[in-house]
Structure formats: C-alpha cells, structure tokens
Design a protein around this motif. Structure first.
Motif, PDB file in Angstrom:
ATOM      1  N   ALA A 185       0.844  -1.196   0.000  1.00 31.17           N
ATOM      2  CA  ALA A 185       0.000   0.000   0.000  1.00 31.17           C
ATOM      3  C   ALA A 185       0.881   1.249   0.000  1.00 31.17           C
ATOM      4  O   ALA A 185       1.930   1.282   0.641  1.00 31.17           O
ATOM      5  CB  ALA A 185      -0.918   0.005   1.216  1.00 31.17           C
ATOM      6  N   LEU A 186       0.441   2.248  -0.722  1.00 30.22           N
ATOM      7  CA  LEU A 186       1.200   3.489  -0.814  1.00 30.22           C
ATOM      8  C   LEU A 186       0.654   4.511   0.178  1.00 30.22           C
ATOM      9  O   LEU A 186      -0.556   4.623   0.365  1.00 30.22           O
ATOM     10  CB  LEU A 186       1.143   4.035  -2.237  1.00 30.22           C
ATOM     11  N   VAL A 187       1.553   5.259   0.787  1.00 27.74           N
ATOM     12  CA  VAL A 187       1.201   6.209   1.841  1.00 27.74           C
ATOM     13  C   VAL A 187       1.653   7.596   1.416  1.00 27.74           C
ATOM     14  O   VAL A 187       2.746   7.769   0.880  1.00 27.74           O
ATOM     15  CB  VAL A 187       1.873   5.818   3.179  1.00 27.74           C
ATOM     16  N   GLU A 188       0.780   8.575   1.668  1.00 27.27           N
ATOM     17  CA  GLU A 188       1.089   9.970   1.327  1.00 27.27           C
ATOM     18  C   GLU A 188       0.616  10.865   2.467  1.00 27.27           C
ATOM     19  O   GLU A 188      -0.469  10.678   3.008  1.00 27.27           O
ATOM     20  CB  GLU A 188       0.363  10.342   0.041  1.00 27.27           C
ATOM     21  N   THR A 189       1.421  11.846   2.813  1.00 21.37           N
ATOM     22  CA  THR A 189       1.048  12.796   3.858  1.00 21.37           C
ATOM     23  C   THR A 189      -0.061  13.707   3.346  1.00 21.37           C
ATOM     24  O   THR A 189       0.002  14.215   2.231  1.00 21.37           O
ATOM     25  CB  THR A 189       2.268  13.638   4.278  1.00 21.37           C
ATOM     26  N   THR A 190      -1.082  13.913   4.167  1.00 21.81           N
ATOM     27  CA  THR A 190      -2.200  14.783   3.808  1.00 21.81           C
ATOM     28  C   THR A 190      -1.878  16.226   4.211  1.00 21.81           C
ATOM     29  O   THR A 190      -0.884  16.484   4.891  1.00 21.81           O
ATOM     30  CB  THR A 190      -3.483  14.346   4.532  1.00 21.81           C
ATOM     31  N   MET A 191      -2.737  17.144   3.802  1.00 21.74           N
ATOM     32  CA  MET A 191      -2.569  18.549   4.217  1.00 21.74           C
ATOM     33  C   MET A 191      -2.595  18.647   5.740  1.00 21.74           C
ATOM     34  O   MET A 191      -1.807  19.380   6.331  1.00 21.74           O
ATOM     35  CB  MET A 191      -3.672  19.426   3.609  1.00 21.74           C
ATOM     36  N   ARG A 192      -3.490  17.910   6.360  1.00 23.00           N
ATOM     37  CA  ARG A 192      -3.576  17.910   7.826  1.00 23.00           C
ATOM     38  C   ARG A 192      -2.274  17.382   8.425  1.00 23.00           C
ATOM     39  O   ARG A 192      -1.781  17.899   9.422  1.00 23.00           O
ATOM     40  CB  ARG A 192      -4.755  17.070   8.283  1.00 23.00           C
ATOM     41  N   GLY A 193      -1.709  16.344   7.811  1.00 22.49           N
ATOM     42  CA  GLY A 193      -0.444  15.783   8.285  1.00 22.49           C
ATOM     43  C   GLY A 193       0.709  16.750   8.144  1.00 22.49           C
ATOM     44  O   GLY A 193       1.605  16.792   8.984  1.00 22.49           O
ATOM     45  N   ARG A 194       0.684  17.548   7.090  1.00 14.48           N
ATOM     46  CA  ARG A 194       1.746  18.544   6.896  1.00 14.48           C
ATOM     47  C   ARG A 194       1.676  19.621   7.966  1.00 14.48           C
ATOM     48  O   ARG A 194       2.695  20.055   8.481  1.00 14.48           O
ATOM     49  CB  ARG A 194       1.628  19.181   5.517  1.00 14.48           C
ATOM     50  N   SER A 195       0.471  20.054   8.288  1.00 12.05           N
ATOM     51  CA  SER A 195       0.337  21.100   9.304  1.00 12.05           C
ATOM     52  C   SER A 195       0.584  20.544  10.698  1.00 12.05           C
ATOM     53  O   SER A 195       1.114  21.236  11.551  1.00 12.05           O
ATOM     54  CB  SER A 195      -1.041  21.760   9.216  1.00 12.05           C
ATOM     55  N   GLN A 247       2.669  18.207  11.334  1.00  9.12           N
ATOM     56  CA  GLN A 247       4.055  17.765  11.389  1.00  9.12           C
ATOM     57  C   GLN A 247       4.894  18.632  12.323  1.00  9.12           C
ATOM     58  O   GLN A 247       5.781  18.146  12.993  1.00  9.12           O
ATOM     59  CB  GLN A 247       4.637  17.802   9.979  1.00  9.12           C
ATOM     60  N   SER A 248       4.576  19.892  12.392  1.00  2.00           N
ATOM     61  CA  SER A 248       5.376  20.791  13.220  1.00  2.00           C
ATOM     62  C   SER A 248       4.827  20.945  14.633  1.00  2.00           C
ATOM     63  O   SER A 248       5.447  21.589  15.458  1.00  2.00           O
ATOM     64  CB  SER A 248       5.459  22.165  12.546  1.00  2.00           C
ATOM     65  N   THR A 249       3.680  20.353  14.920  1.00  2.00           N
ATOM     66  CA  THR A 249       3.112  20.484  16.263  1.00  2.00           C
ATOM     67  C   THR A 249       3.802  19.537  17.222  1.00  2.00           C
ATOM     68  O   THR A 249       4.314  18.494  16.840  1.00  2.00           O
ATOM     69  CB  THR A 249       1.595  20.198  16.263  1.00  2.00           C
ATOM     70  N   LYS A 250       3.789  19.864  18.477  1.00  2.00           N
ATOM     71  CA  LYS A 250       4.464  19.066  19.489  1.00  2.00           C
ATOM     72  C   LYS A 250       3.653  17.832  19.873  1.00  2.00           C
ATOM     73  O   LYS A 250       4.171  16.929  20.485  1.00  2.00           O
ATOM     74  CB  LYS A 250       4.750  19.910  20.720  1.00  2.00           C
ATOM     75  N   GLY A 251       2.369  17.761  19.518  1.00  2.00           N
ATOM     76  CA  GLY A 251       1.540  16.631  19.891  1.00  2.00           C
ATOM     77  C   GLY A 251       1.879  15.352  19.155  1.00  2.00           C
ATOM     78  O   GLY A 251       1.635  14.257  19.642  1.00  2.00           O
ATOM     79  N   ALA A 252       2.458  15.480  17.978  1.00  2.00           N
ATOM     80  CA  ALA A 252       2.800  14.292  17.192  1.00  2.00           C
ATOM     81  C   ALA A 252       4.113  13.704  17.699  1.00  2.00           C
ATOM     82  O   ALA A 252       5.037  14.420  18.045  1.00  2.00           O
ATOM     83  CB  ALA A 252       2.921  14.661  15.716  1.00  2.00           C
ATOM     84  N   GLY A 253       4.168  12.378  17.741  1.00  2.00           N
ATOM     85  CA  GLY A 253       5.388  11.707  18.172  1.00  2.00           C
ATOM     86  C   GLY A 253       6.469  11.819  17.119  1.00  2.00           C
ATOM     87  O   GLY A 253       6.211  12.154  15.962  1.00  2.00           O
ATOM     88  N   ALA A 275      -1.395   3.099  10.443  1.00  2.00           N
ATOM     89  CA  ALA A 275      -2.845   2.954  10.632  1.00  2.00           C
ATOM     90  C   ALA A 275      -3.362   4.023  11.596  1.00  2.00           C
ATOM     91  O   ALA A 275      -4.437   4.600  11.375  1.00  2.00           O
ATOM     92  CB  ALA A 275      -3.176   1.555  11.140  1.00  2.00           C
ATOM     93  N   ASP A 276      -2.618   4.294  12.657  1.00  2.00           N
ATOM     94  CA  ASP A 276      -3.005   5.360  13.591  1.00  2.00           C
ATOM     95  C   ASP A 276      -3.043   6.709  12.880  1.00  2.00           C
ATOM     96  O   ASP A 276      -3.986   7.491  13.057  1.00  2.00           O
ATOM     97  CB  ASP A 276      -2.012   5.450  14.756  1.00  2.00           C
ATOM     98  N   MET A 277      -2.022   6.971  12.074  1.00  2.05           N
ATOM     99  CA  MET A 277      -1.966   8.241  11.359  1.00  2.05           C
ATOM    100  C   MET A 277      -3.098   8.359  10.343  1.00  2.05           C
ATOM    101  O   MET A 277      -3.677   9.440  10.185  1.00  2.05           O
ATOM    102  CB  MET A 277      -0.614   8.395  10.670  1.00  2.05           C
ATOM    103  N   ALA A 278      -3.428   7.259   9.673  1.00  2.00           N
ATOM    104  CA  ALA A 278      -4.527   7.275   8.702  1.00  2.00           C
ATOM    105  C   ALA A 278      -5.851   7.533   9.413  1.00  2.00           C
ATOM    106  O   ALA A 278      -6.688   8.305   8.927  1.00  2.00           O
ATOM    107  CB  ALA A 278      -4.575   5.963   7.932  1.00  2.00           C
ATOM    108  N   ALA A 279      -6.046   6.918  10.565  1.00  2.00           N
ATOM    109  CA  ALA A 279      -7.278   7.128  11.330  1.00  2.00           C
ATOM    110  C   ALA A 279      -7.409   8.579  11.796  1.00  2.00           C
ATOM    111  O   ALA A 279      -8.517   9.103  11.912  1.00  2.00           O
ATOM    112  CB  ALA A 279      -7.325   6.178  12.528  1.00  2.00           C
ATOM    113  N   ASP A 280      -6.286   9.229  12.038  1.00  2.00           N
ATOM    114  CA  ASP A 280      -6.281  10.637  12.460  1.00  2.00           C
ATOM    115  C   ASP A 280      -6.268  11.611  11.285  1.00  2.00           C
ATOM    116  O   ASP A 280      -6.215  12.825  11.486  1.00  2.00           O
ATOM    117  CB  ASP A 280      -5.075  10.913  13.366  1.00  2.00           C
ATOM    118  N   GLY A 281      -6.248  11.083  10.060  1.00  2.00           N
ATOM    119  CA  GLY A 281      -6.260  11.941   8.878  1.00  2.00           C
ATOM    120  C   GLY A 281      -4.926  12.577   8.548  1.00  2.00           C
ATOM    121  O   GLY A 281      -4.858  13.545   7.787  1.00  2.00           O
TER     122      GLY A 281
END
Length: 123
Positions: free
Chosen positions: A32-42, A44-50, A86-92
């Motif tokens: 399966a191919l994975v691509e970062t979404t617009m939400r993932g890009r924004s 990416q710089s937040t401290k909440g993401a591991g 899968a966690d990241m996909a569920a979070d958009g």
C-alpha cells in the motif's frame, strides 16, 4: 558525535513505539502506498505528534512511499510501521492507497509492483 535522523534505534523496543499494541486500527497491505495529507503537513510541526509520526510524515510528504519502504527506512519491524501508519490514517494525517486488484487492471498492478521494487532497490 553525529546525531541520527531515525527516530528509533536499538535502545527503543518496538512495542514501546506502539505503546504495546500489535494490531493496527485498519489492515494495510505491505505494498500500500502512503502519502502525507494537508492535515499531516500542518500537524508535522506540532508538538503533539510523536517523533515517529513526524518522521513518517516527512518521508511521505510529496512522495508516495509503500509501507515496506517506510518500515525499511525507519529500521522498524513491518508490524510496528503498520500500527503507526494505521493510527496516522485514522487521524487523517496520511492517506493510504491500497493496491488495485490485479485481475481488474493488470497494467496498474504491474506498474505498482515495479515502483515498489524500484524503491526497495534505492534503499
């Protein structure tokens, strides 16, 4: 001393990265191919993401990566990468493109396999 870019290493056990979870929220094929979404890009710089989530988001930003490629680049077991993605996909944060059926469109299936093989060779 050179600092490593990879968020995980020999000192971090794989189960610690997924907080002990071994089953992903959704099944994702190895190709399966994975691509970062617009939400993932924004996000990416937040401290909440591991750190692992940030690394996956940067790997897939502007470039499709297979689950296998991500696991290899991060030096993680496939199951751990599958849980994280899968966690990241569920979070958009990422979009996951499952492979199409080879029976319905053999040309696309062959092209996909060639791209995955090419990506693995580049590693």
């Amino acid at each position: 001393m050179v600092e490593r870019e990879e968020p995980t290493g020999a000192l971090v056990r794989p189960y610690a990265v997924t907080r002990g979870r071994t089953r992903p929220r959704l099944e994702i094929a190895i190709e399966a191919l994975v691509e970062t979404t617009m939400r993932g890009r924004s996000a990416q710089s937040t401290k909440g993401a591991g750190r692992e989530h940030q690394h996956i988001a940067s790997l897939c930003d502007g470039r499709l990566q297979s689950l296998a490629e991500i696991a290899a680049r991060m030096q993680l077991p496939l199951g751990v990468a599958r849980v994280l993605i899968a966690d990241m996909a569920a979070d958009g944060l990422v979009a996951v493109y499952e492979p199409t059926s080879f029976e319905t469109n053999d040309a696309v299936g062959t092209e996909l396999l060639e791209r995955v093989l090419s990506g693995l060779r580049r590693l």
